[in-house]
Design an enzyme around this catalytic site. Sequence first.
Site, PDB file in Angstrom:
ATOM      1  N   SER A 154       8.393  -2.558  32.278  1.00 44.18           N
ATOM      2  CA  SER A 154       8.994  -2.936  30.784  1.00 44.18           C
ATOM      3  C   SER A 154       8.281  -4.234  30.482  1.00 44.18           C
ATOM      4  O   SER A 154       8.236  -5.066  31.488  1.00 44.18           O
ATOM      5  CB  SER A 154      10.174  -3.028  30.720  1.00 44.18           C
ATOM      6  OG  SER A 154      10.559  -3.430  29.511  1.00 44.18           O
ATOM      7  N   TYR A 171      18.383  -5.426  33.850  1.00 45.68           N
ATOM      8  CA  TYR A 171      17.216  -4.731  33.551  1.00 45.68           C
ATOM      9  C   TYR A 171      15.754  -5.324  33.940  1.00 45.68           C
ATOM     10  O   TYR A 171      14.806  -4.929  34.433  1.00 45.68           O
ATOM     11  CB  TYR A 171      17.396  -4.128  31.929  1.00 45.68           C
ATOM     12  CG  TYR A 171      16.286  -3.365  31.498  1.00 45.68           C
ATOM     13  CD1 TYR A 171      16.285  -2.036  31.903  1.00 45.68           C
ATOM     14  CD2 TYR A 171      15.382  -3.918  30.627  1.00 45.68           C
ATOM     15  CE1 TYR A 171      15.093  -1.250  31.710  1.00 45.68           C
ATOM     16  CE2 TYR A 171      14.151  -2.772  30.210  1.00 45.68           C
ATOM     17  CZ  TYR A 171      14.235  -1.704  30.748  1.00 45.68           C
ATOM     18  OH  TYR A 171      13.151  -0.742  30.255  1.00 45.68           O
TER      19      TYR A 171
HETATM   20  N1  NAD Z   1      12.401   3.075  25.533  1.00 47.39           N
HETATM   21  C1  NAD Z   1      11.749   1.946  25.648  1.00 47.39           C
HETATM   22  O1  NAD Z   1      11.813   1.084  24.676  1.00 47.39           O
HETATM   23  C2  NAD Z   1      11.170   1.217  26.983  1.00 47.39           C
HETATM   24  C3  NAD Z   1      10.668   0.091  26.877  1.00 47.39           C
HETATM   25  C4  NAD Z   1      10.125  -0.361  28.168  1.00 47.39           C
HETATM   26  C5  NAD Z   1      10.293   0.217  29.240  1.00 47.39           C
HETATM   27  N2  NAD Z   1      10.828   1.413  29.167  1.00 47.39           N
HETATM   28  C6  NAD Z   1      10.874   2.229  30.429  1.00 47.39           C
HETATM   29  O2  NAD Z   1      10.234   3.643  30.329  1.00 47.39           O
HETATM   30  C7  NAD Z   1      11.186   4.373  31.219  1.00 47.39           C
HETATM   31  C8  NAD Z   1      11.631   5.608  30.567  1.00 47.39           C
HETATM   32  O3  NAD Z   1      12.400   5.117  29.402  1.00 47.39           O
HETATM   33  P1  NAD Z   1      12.829   6.068  28.235  1.00 47.39           P
HETATM   34  O4  NAD Z   1      13.093   5.230  27.059  1.00 47.39           O
HETATM   35  O5  NAD Z   1      12.245   7.423  28.247  1.00 47.39           O
HETATM   36  O6  NAD Z   1      14.307   6.402  28.841  1.00 47.39           O
HETATM   37  P2  NAD Z   1      15.402   7.776  28.754  1.00 47.39           P
HETATM   38  O7  NAD Z   1      16.592   7.343  29.066  1.00 47.39           O
HETATM   39  O8  NAD Z   1      14.794   8.616  27.525  1.00 47.39           O
HETATM   40  O9  NAD Z   1      14.703   8.235  30.322  1.00 47.39           O
HETATM   41  C9  NAD Z   1      15.104   7.865  31.358  1.00 47.39           C
HETATM   42  C10 NAD Z   1      15.300   9.201  32.316  1.00 47.39           C
HETATM   43  O10 NAD Z   1      15.741   8.733  33.472  1.00 47.39           O
HETATM   44  C11 NAD Z   1      16.881   9.488  33.991  1.00 47.39           C
HETATM   45  N3  NAD Z   1      17.492   8.810  35.159  1.00 47.39           N
HETATM   46  C12 NAD Z   1      18.224   7.706  35.071  1.00 47.39           C
HETATM   47  N4  NAD Z   1      18.906   7.379  35.901  1.00 47.39           N
HETATM   48  C13 NAD Z   1      18.571   8.434  36.870  1.00 47.39           C
HETATM   49  C14 NAD Z   1      19.069   8.614  38.358  1.00 47.39           C
HETATM   50  N5  NAD Z   1      19.808   7.574  38.926  1.00 47.39           N
HETATM   51  N6  NAD Z   1      18.585   9.610  38.866  1.00 47.39           N
HETATM   52  C15 NAD Z   1      17.796  10.608  38.508  1.00 47.39           C
HETATM   53  N7  NAD Z   1      17.360  10.379  36.788  1.00 47.39           N
HETATM   54  C16 NAD Z   1      17.741   9.249  36.528  1.00 47.39           C
HETATM   55  C17 NAD Z   1      17.706   9.764  32.850  1.00 47.39           C
HETATM   56  O11 NAD Z   1      18.640  10.803  33.218  1.00 47.39           O
HETATM   57  C18 NAD Z   1      16.606  10.031  31.573  1.00 47.39           C
HETATM   58  O12 NAD Z   1      16.305  11.147  31.463  1.00 47.39           O
HETATM   59  C19 NAD Z   1      12.436   3.588  31.760  1.00 47.39           C
HETATM   60  O13 NAD Z   1      11.951   3.030  33.010  1.00 47.39           O
HETATM   61  C20 NAD Z   1      12.344   2.489  30.972  1.00 47.39           C
HETATM   62  O14 NAD Z   1      12.895   1.364  31.608  1.00 47.39           O
HETATM   63  C21 NAD Z   1      11.443   2.007  27.960  1.00 47.39           C
END
Ligand code: NAD
Length: 267
Positions: free
Chosen positions: A156, A179
């Site tokens: 991130s 985070y």
């Molecule tokens: N959405 C944003 O703005 C953003 C920004 C920067 C980075 N990210 C990163 O991108 C990635 C995806 O984010 P997203 O927005 O799609 O989030 P999201 O919540 O839609 O998806 C994350 C998925 O991970 C799964 N997960 C979480 N903990 C788990 C566990 N213990 N075991 C198995 N599965 C687990 C959840 O069930 C979920 O389906 C993450 O690593 C997040 O940190 C997102």
Amino acid sequence: MRRIEELMSLAGKTAVITGGAGHLGAAMAEALAEAHATVVLVDRQGPQLEEAAQAIRSRTSARVETFQLELADETAVRALPDQVAQLCGGFDVLVNCAAFVGTSQLEGWAVPFEQQKTPAWRAAFEVNVTSVFELVQAALPHLKRSGKGSVINIASLYGIVGPDWRLYDGTSMGNPAAYGASKGALIQLTNWLSTTLAPHVRVNTISPGGVWRNQPEEFTKRYVERTPLGRMAIEEDFKGAALFLASDLSAYVTGQNIIVDGGWCAW
Ligand SMILES: NC(=O)c1ccc[n+]([C@@H]2O[C@H](COP(=O)([O-])OP(=O)(O)OC[C@H]3O[C@@H](n4cnc5c(N)ncnc54)[C@H](O)[C@@H]3O)[C@@H](O)[C@H]2O)c1
């Protein structure tokens, strides 16, 4: 010299995407499926997992498998690569996308710093960093055997810079210390693994910027104003970087962090 279509093709490859039921995981999985990989979605949310798999099957001709798995369960994590290889005949690409995110429901998580709790900190490190360490370790024999092994860690921009709290003023949104710290650790784990697993396996990071998801209006407005490309990210913004790092398009790229943030970190 090979043509671009050949370099980007993932035909005959198996790609495993953790957090595959989530927004970015499903989008990146779809990109790899469009390039003809067999994709394996891994997530702890069963119904969402099947929904994501069905959506990819309906839009591509790829084989899509699912594993419902809790990434904090070390035994299950370590068993996964063999299970995938047995089912799909190999394990070539690993996208570590699952994470506790800003909106995760944990006590002492997305609250003011003074109220953030150690169990939430530990839980985040367990999933966001430790499970990646375990999964890469367990998948390594398969990734090496592939000859094209590629690991993509999803970090991130908050693994690179601190939060600009002016954006959060007057909203209920939080940005937990664990985070950013866990994502910073993941970026460094990428560096460490990239030199350690070379020349057999490539390891890179994608660091997304904020993705539009109905955040409060005042937050979105301030975020957009601060972003050189003038908008928040959408899911498809990550398809290109994922395909680039998964395929031979990036055959000579390892240890890099591709920051897909509309220029947020470039000021
Ligand atoms: N959405 C944003 O703005 C953003 C920004 C920067 C980075 N990210 C990163 O991108 C990635 C995806 O984010 P997203 O927005 O799609 O989030 P999201 O919540 O839609 O998806 C994350 C998925 O991970 C799964 N997960 C979480 N903990 C788990 C566990 N213990 N075991 C198995 N599965 C687990 C959840 O069930 C979920 O389906 C993450 O690593 C997040 O940190 C997102």
